[in-house]
Design an enzyme around this catalytic site. Structure first.
Site, PDB file in Angstrom:
ATOM      1  N   ASP A   1       4.955  18.471  -4.838  1.00  0.00           N
ATOM      2  CA  ASP A   1       3.626  19.093  -4.767  1.00  0.00           C
ATOM      3  C   ASP A   1       3.613  20.338  -3.882  1.00  0.00           C
ATOM      4  O   ASP A   1       2.732  21.184  -3.998  1.00  0.00           O
ATOM      5  CB  ASP A   1       2.592  18.109  -4.187  1.00  0.00           C
ATOM      6  CG  ASP A   1       2.531  16.802  -4.946  1.00  0.00           C
ATOM      7  OD1 ASP A   1       2.965  16.784  -6.120  1.00  0.00           O
ATOM      8  OD2 ASP A   1       2.057  15.807  -4.379  1.00  0.00           O
TER       9      ASP A   1
ATOM     10  N   ASP B   1      -0.355   2.356  -5.286  1.00  0.00           N
ATOM     11  CA  ASP B   1      -1.276   1.975  -6.361  1.00  0.00           C
ATOM     12  C   ASP B   1      -1.641   3.103  -7.319  1.00  0.00           C
ATOM     13  O   ASP B   1      -2.703   3.063  -7.928  1.00  0.00           O
ATOM     14  CB  ASP B   1      -2.565   1.421  -5.731  1.00  0.00           C
ATOM     15  CG  ASP B   1      -3.194   2.411  -4.752  1.00  0.00           C
ATOM     16  OD1 ASP B   1      -2.619   3.503  -4.555  1.00  0.00           O
ATOM     17  OD2 ASP B   1      -4.264   2.109  -4.193  1.00  0.00           O
TER      18      ASP B   1
ATOM     19  N   HIS C   1       1.184   4.740   4.061  1.00  0.00           N
ATOM     20  CA  HIS C   1       1.135   3.709   5.085  1.00  0.00           C
ATOM     21  C   HIS C   1       2.297   3.907   6.051  1.00  0.00           C
ATOM     22  O   HIS C   1       3.248   4.641   5.746  1.00  0.00           O
ATOM     23  CB  HIS C   1       1.124   2.288   4.492  1.00  0.00           C
ATOM     24  CG  HIS C   1       2.262   1.967   3.585  1.00  0.00           C
ATOM     25  ND1 HIS C   1       2.123   1.261   2.420  1.00  0.00           N
ATOM     26  CD2 HIS C   1       3.598   2.246   3.665  1.00  0.00           C
ATOM     27  CE1 HIS C   1       3.301   1.114   1.830  1.00  0.00           C
ATOM     28  NE2 HIS C   1       4.207   1.698   2.573  1.00  0.00           N
TER      29      HIS C   1
ATOM     30  N   ASP D   1       8.330   3.776  10.542  1.00  0.00           N
ATOM     31  CA  ASP D   1       8.526   4.570   9.317  1.00  0.00           C
ATOM     32  C   ASP D   1       7.197   4.861   8.623  1.00  0.00           C
ATOM     33  O   ASP D   1       6.259   4.064   8.667  1.00  0.00           O
ATOM     34  CB  ASP D   1       9.455   3.834   8.349  1.00  0.00           C
ATOM     35  CG  ASP D   1      10.865   3.683   8.910  1.00  0.00           C
ATOM     36  OD1 ASP D   1      11.110   4.186  10.025  1.00  0.00           O
ATOM     37  OD2 ASP D   1      11.712   3.064   8.247  1.00  0.00           O
TER      38      ASP D   1
ATOM     39  N   HIS E   1       5.480   6.148   4.915  1.00  0.00           N
ATOM     40  CA  HIS E   1       5.688   6.321   3.476  1.00  0.00           C
ATOM     41  C   HIS E   1       4.451   6.968   2.860  1.00  0.00           C
ATOM     42  O   HIS E   1       3.332   6.537   3.130  1.00  0.00           O
ATOM     43  CB  HIS E   1       5.929   4.967   2.798  1.00  0.00           C
ATOM     44  CG  HIS E   1       7.111   4.210   3.335  1.00  0.00           C
ATOM     45  ND1 HIS E   1       7.269   2.854   3.164  1.00  0.00           N
ATOM     46  CD2 HIS E   1       8.190   4.632   4.043  1.00  0.00           C
ATOM     47  CE1 HIS E   1       8.399   2.464   3.735  1.00  0.00           C
ATOM     48  NE2 HIS E   1       8.974   3.526   4.288  1.00  0.00           N
TER      49      HIS E   1
ATOM     50  N   GLU F   1      -0.012  10.795  -5.333  1.00  0.00           N
ATOM     51  CA  GLU F   1      -1.109  11.662  -4.863  1.00  0.00           C
ATOM     52  C   GLU F   1      -0.688  13.119  -5.012  1.00  0.00           C
ATOM     53  O   GLU F   1       0.487  13.428  -5.100  1.00  0.00           O
ATOM     54  CB  GLU F   1      -1.435  11.384  -3.382  1.00  0.00           C
ATOM     55  CG  GLU F   1      -1.581   9.935  -3.013  1.00  0.00           C
ATOM     56  CD  GLU F   1      -2.641   9.213  -3.823  1.00  0.00           C
ATOM     57  OE1 GLU F   1      -3.506   9.881  -4.418  1.00  0.00           O
ATOM     58  OE2 GLU F   1      -2.588   7.978  -3.885  1.00  0.00           O
TER      59      GLU F   1
ATOM     60  N   HIS G   1      -2.403  10.949  10.758  1.00  0.00           N
ATOM     61  CA  HIS G   1      -2.966   9.591  10.816  1.00  0.00           C
ATOM     62  C   HIS G   1      -1.837   8.552  10.797  1.00  0.00           C
ATOM     63  O   HIS G   1      -1.803   7.641  11.629  1.00  0.00           O
ATOM     64  CB  HIS G   1      -3.908   9.374   9.625  1.00  0.00           C
ATOM     65  CG  HIS G   1      -4.422   7.967   9.513  1.00  0.00           C
ATOM     66  ND1 HIS G   1      -5.678   7.585   9.932  1.00  0.00           N
ATOM     67  CD2 HIS G   1      -3.833   6.825   9.039  1.00  0.00           C
ATOM     68  CE1 HIS G   1      -5.844   6.291   9.728  1.00  0.00           C
ATOM     69  NE2 HIS G   1      -4.740   5.803   9.177  1.00  0.00           N
TER      70      HIS G   1
ATOM     71  N   HIS H   1      -0.099   5.316  13.565  1.00  0.00           N
ATOM     72  CA  HIS H   1       0.414   3.940  13.380  1.00  0.00           C
ATOM     73  C   HIS H   1       1.855   3.850  13.864  1.00  0.00           C
ATOM     74  O   HIS H   1       2.239   2.876  14.518  1.00  0.00           O
ATOM     75  CB  HIS H   1       0.364   3.543  11.904  1.00  0.00           C
ATOM     76  CG  HIS H   1      -1.015   3.399  11.336  1.00  0.00           C
ATOM     77  ND1 HIS H   1      -2.005   2.684  11.957  1.00  0.00           N
ATOM     78  CD2 HIS H   1      -1.569   3.880  10.183  1.00  0.00           C
ATOM     79  CE1 HIS H   1      -3.106   2.723  11.218  1.00  0.00           C
ATOM     80  NE2 HIS H   1      -2.868   3.445  10.145  1.00  0.00           N
TER      81      HIS H   1
ATOM     82  N   HIS I   1      -6.248   0.882  13.256  1.00  0.00           N
ATOM     83  CA  HIS I   1      -7.393   1.654  12.776  1.00  0.00           C
ATOM     84  C   HIS I   1      -8.558   1.626  13.760  1.00  0.00           C
ATOM     85  O   HIS I   1      -8.844   0.613  14.380  1.00  0.00           O
ATOM     86  CB  HIS I   1      -7.851   1.138  11.407  1.00  0.00           C
ATOM     87  CG  HIS I   1      -6.983   1.618  10.300  1.00  0.00           C
ATOM     88  ND1 HIS I   1      -6.713   0.877   9.169  1.00  0.00           N
ATOM     89  CD2 HIS I   1      -6.303   2.786  10.155  1.00  0.00           C
ATOM     90  CE1 HIS I   1      -5.914   1.561   8.380  1.00  0.00           C
ATOM     91  NE2 HIS I   1      -5.639   2.727   8.952  1.00  0.00           N
TER      92      HIS I   1
END
Lengths: 78, 170
Positions: free
Chosen positions: B25, B76, B84, B95, B97, B102, B120, B124, B130
């Site tokens: 992309d 999905d 995530h 890690d 991913h 998208e 974001h 994590h 969150h």
């Protein structure tokens, strides 16, 4: 005319969402109302997290929030 | 803000990252820039420092993949889940991913800005869970902000500094 499949698709989507992000577990031999109760609790948990009106039942506002693009990490500890 | 478990965090402030593959992309340079700037969001307010490596295993391995992509958390398709990342630990811990289904962008609003999604996810990777603050970067939902004027919100600063302390160089 054709019967809409949308409600059934939404039910499956909601269950999948709550399993993924709110640790909804599979039914394990309990009465069906136990499953309903857990589903309701998880909906309420999700509504509380996102500052929605906490009812424990699905409504269009809750569904719209669930359908927004988001991170794949659960909102509650697993 | 919230953290994973009992303040799960890296034991060192010197972390490595590696970009394993690229999304079609964007140009490779745009991906590199987005990832580096996303890490710097966190480095700016903490003692954490990030070094890029090009081979071997880094603390934070970064990859793009679609559907089932080698962990137990398949993506999905378009929209829905964008990415995530895993909390600090050895192996897959840290890690990040990104869902290749998208459309990631460098700056355009026509797609998901990789810098924002990555910043974001790296939260994590560093130990933040969150936040329920809708203005926080660690809020689970994607919302566009201008990458050129992005400032890490106070809730996120408080969260990351609760784990690692502040940046003593500023």
């Amino acid at each position: 005319g054709p019967i809409s499949r949308q409600p059934e698709e939404d039910d499956a989507f909601v269950e999948s969402y709550l399993k993924k992000f709110y640790n909804l577990t599979e039914q394990t031999g309990t009465a069906s109302h136990g499953r309903f109760s857990q589903l309701s609790l998880k909906i309420a948990e999700m509504q509380k997290f996102f500052g929605l009106t906490v009812t424990g039942t699905m409504d269009s506002e809750t569904l719209n929030v669930m359908k927004k693009p988001r991170c794949g990490v659960p909102d509650v500890a697993q | 803000y919230s953290t994973f478990g009992e303040g799960l965090k890296w034991k060192t402030n010197e972390l490595t990252y590696r970009i394993e593959n690229y999304t079609p992309d964007m140009t490779a340079a745009e991906v590199d820039d987005s990832i580096e700037k996303a890490l710097q969001v966190w480095a700016r307010v903490t003692p954490l420092r990030f070094t890029r490596i090009y081979s071997g295993t880094a603390d934070i391995m970064i990859s793009f993949g679609a559907g089932s992509h080698g962990d137990f958390y398949p993506f999905d398709g378009p929209d829905g889940t964008l990415a995530h990342a895993f909390a600090p630990s050895a192996g897959i811990g840290g890690d990040a991913h990104f869902d290749e289904d998208e459309n990631f962008t460098f700056r355009s609003t026509n797609g998901y800005v990789l810098f924002l999604v990555a910043a974001h996810e790296f939260g994590h990777s560093l130990g933040l869970s969150h936040s329920s603050d809708p203005g926080a970067l660690m809020y689970p939902m994607y919302s566009y902000r201008d990458p050129n004027s992005f400032v890490l919100p106070k809730d996120d600063v408080n969260g990351i500094q609760s784990l690692y302390g502040s940046n003593t160089n500023v």
